[in-house]
Write an enzyme that holds these catalytic residues in place. Structure first.
Site, PDB file in Angstrom:
ATOM      1  N   ASP A  28      -9.561  -5.476  -5.177  1.00  0.00           N
ATOM      2  CA  ASP A  28      -9.078  -4.453  -4.251  1.00  0.00           C
ATOM      3  C   ASP A  28      -9.879  -3.168  -4.447  1.00  0.00           C
ATOM      4  O   ASP A  28      -9.807  -2.543  -5.513  1.00  0.00           O
ATOM      5  CB  ASP A  28      -7.596  -4.194  -4.499  1.00  0.00           C
ATOM      6  CG  ASP A  28      -6.947  -3.328  -3.433  1.00  0.00           C
ATOM      7  OD1 ASP A  28      -7.684  -2.556  -2.773  1.00  0.00           O
ATOM      8  OD2 ASP A  28      -5.726  -3.413  -3.269  1.00  0.00           O
ATOM      9  N   HIS A  30      -7.595  -5.662  -0.641  1.00  0.00           N
ATOM     10  CA  HIS A  30      -6.427  -4.853  -0.319  1.00  0.00           C
ATOM     11  C   HIS A  30      -5.584  -5.462   0.801  1.00  0.00           C
ATOM     12  O   HIS A  30      -4.369  -5.279   0.834  1.00  0.00           O
ATOM     13  CB  HIS A  30      -6.859  -3.440   0.079  1.00  0.00           C
ATOM     14  CG  HIS A  30      -5.735  -2.467   0.169  1.00  0.00           C
ATOM     15  ND1 HIS A  30      -4.906  -2.169  -0.898  1.00  0.00           N
ATOM     16  CD2 HIS A  30      -5.268  -1.717   1.215  1.00  0.00           C
ATOM     17  CE1 HIS A  30      -3.998  -1.292  -0.523  1.00  0.00           C
ATOM     18  NE2 HIS A  30      -4.183  -1.004   0.756  1.00  0.00           N
ATOM     19  N   SER A  53       0.832  -1.195   0.000  1.00  0.00           N
ATOM     20  CA  SER A  53       0.000   0.000   0.000  1.00  0.00           C
ATOM     21  C   SER A  53       0.878   1.261   0.000  1.00  0.00           C
ATOM     22  O   SER A  53       1.675   1.448  -0.924  1.00  0.00           O
ATOM     23  CB  SER A  53      -0.962  -0.042   1.189  1.00  0.00           C
ATOM     24  OG  SER A  53      -1.984   0.901   1.061  1.00  0.00           O
TER      25      SER A  53
END
Length: 451
Positions: A230, A261, A183
């Site tokens: 995601d 995610h 991320s």
């Protein structure tokens, strides 16, 4: 008329020898020469891997197969160190192979996403990668709200600490380093690669950050892995990001089927079976691993989209690796919450007894109706050879899965014994096992016994 060239008296007279042979002798000689030439050619064709192994000082481990790359454990025993805060980052953990007979190892620094802790989300990757022959430093950030730019700075600071001041610096090849992150940590990975183009490899796990992010100036071999479902770093976002990658930069795009995610924060071999070959190729110059990525994935199970720039040739190689030596087969099934084999911690636990073992519990994560727990088994002032941990489940609790131990339950009584590979703990060391439970988490009263 040209003068005759004197013949060495010790050399046989080839002309005389030929004139003295009959048809049968000439045929026999021709067959023999042909057989020798064929044998030499066959040897050359079948042994490029051996020849390259002799030329590649960084190659580590046995010849890989589809099954071995997807396994949750490599062939190297591993150990773990805790890194205190300081040195330009918030501390963390180091995982490394204990074998010192193979020389130094390539290393990778891993940083978590925004507001996350490495210990909670990526720690499962440490011993897994170390068991395949890498030194890993897991980075805790200075603050959990550090953005991508700060995460990039701390990734590079962690690599500098690892190679210059850490207790295992003599095991690390400072010229073979990589970065990885999830991320905002993945965005930090991209930024770190731009700042330090001498890095050998990078892996972005659903990399994203508010504002603009581009790969246009990246020259470090980069693998991008995203999730098909995601909602945060969406497939379209990653598709647009990957499109900015320079054509000349080795790169690879992988999309994992059904992954959200947070998929990358849970132990799984779907991402590992592609990123391990990536690191092997570009950190270890090991062309034995290109067969798993080129010309297509050797094991496509669990992958919904794959884009490559084959062939992947690390510096100093001029041809792709030989074709796979194993038969293509589906990878072993691994639960998204499974954990790799335990690694021995070299940091003594403050609750260690003088002798025998002690056990401590922590809740790693929880959700409505379930939780993930972790138990650390520590040795005291003497080594432990075998351990057993017990406790009583709370009301409404049950254990649905356990790793790095052997589980037995009788009613509400839980007994966990060491697995065959994790019974020995050095003095002051520890091992960890984890489990998934139903119900509401609580802190159990643990007992630990050792033979």
């Amino acid at each position: 008329m040209s003068p005759a060239v004197p013949r060495d008296p010790a050399s046989p007279d080839i002309t005389a020898s030929r004139t003295g042979r009959g048809p049968r002798e000439r045929l026999t000689a021709l067959v023999a020469i042909t057989a020798v030439a064929a044998a030499v050619l066959l040897t050359a064709l079948l042994s490029p891997r051996t020849a390259f192994a002799a030329d590649n000082p960084y190659q580590r481990g046995p010849d890989p197969t589809v099954a071995s790359v997807a396994a949750t454990r490599g062939t190297f025993a591993t150990a773990q160190l805790t890194v205190p805060a300081g040195n330009g980052f918030g501390g963390g953990y180091i995982y490394y192979p204990t074998d010192t007979s193979r020389g130094t190892y390539g290393a990778v620094a891993i940083v978590p996403g925004y507001s996350a802790l490495f210990a909670n989300e990526e720690a499962w990757m440490g011993p897994w990668l170390a068991s395949f022959g890498f030194v890993v430093i897991g980075v805790e950030t200075i603050t959990r709200n550090d953005g991508a730019d700060a995460r990039a700075t701390q990734l590079l600071a962690a690599l500098d600490y690892l190679t210059q001041r850490s207790q295992v610096r003599d095991r690390v090849d400072a010229t073979r380093l990589a970065v990885m992150g999830h991320s905002a940590g993945g965005a930090g990975t991209i930024l770190a690669s731009e700042r330090r183009p001498s890095l050998k490899a990078a892996v972005g796990l659903a990399p994203g950050t508010p504002g603009s992010l581009s790969l246009a100036t990246n020259h470090v071999p980069m693998m991008i892995i995203g999730g098909q479902t995601d909602p945060t770093v969406t497939p379209s976002y990653l598709n647009n990001l990957y499109a900015t990658m320079p054509a000349a930069t080795p790169s690879d795009f992988v999309q994992i089927a059904g992954a959200d995610h947070l998929f990358f924060t849970r132990a799984n071999n779907t991402e590992m079976k592609v990123l391990i070959p990536w690191l092997k190729i570009f950190l270890d110059n090991d062309t034995r691993y290109t067969q798993f990525l080129c010309p297509s994935l050797a094991d496509p199970q669990g992958i919904s989209l794959y884009r490559s720039k084959c062939p992947y040739l690390p510096p100093g190689t001029t041809s792709p690796s030989p074709s796979a030596s194993s038969t293509l087969s589906p990878s072993p099934s691994v639960s998204p919450t499974a954990s790799p084999s335990p690694s021995v911690s070299l940091t003594p636990s403050p609750s260690n007894p003088a002798t025998g073992c002690a056990a401590t519990y922590r809740t790693v994560n929880s959700w409505p109706g379930g939780f993930q727990g972790e138990v650390t088994v520590s040795a005291g002032g003497a080594p432990v050879d075998g351990w057993t941990v017990g406790w009583t489940l709370g009301s409404g609790q049950s254990i649905t899965q356990l790793w790095n131990g052997t589980l037995t339950t009788s009613g509400s009584t839980v007994t966990v014994r060491n697995p065959a590979y994790g019974g020995s703990i050095p003095a002051g060391g520890s091992v960890v096992f984890g489990f998934l439970g139903t119900g509401t988490p609580s802190v159990p009263a643990l007992t630990c016994t050792s033979p």
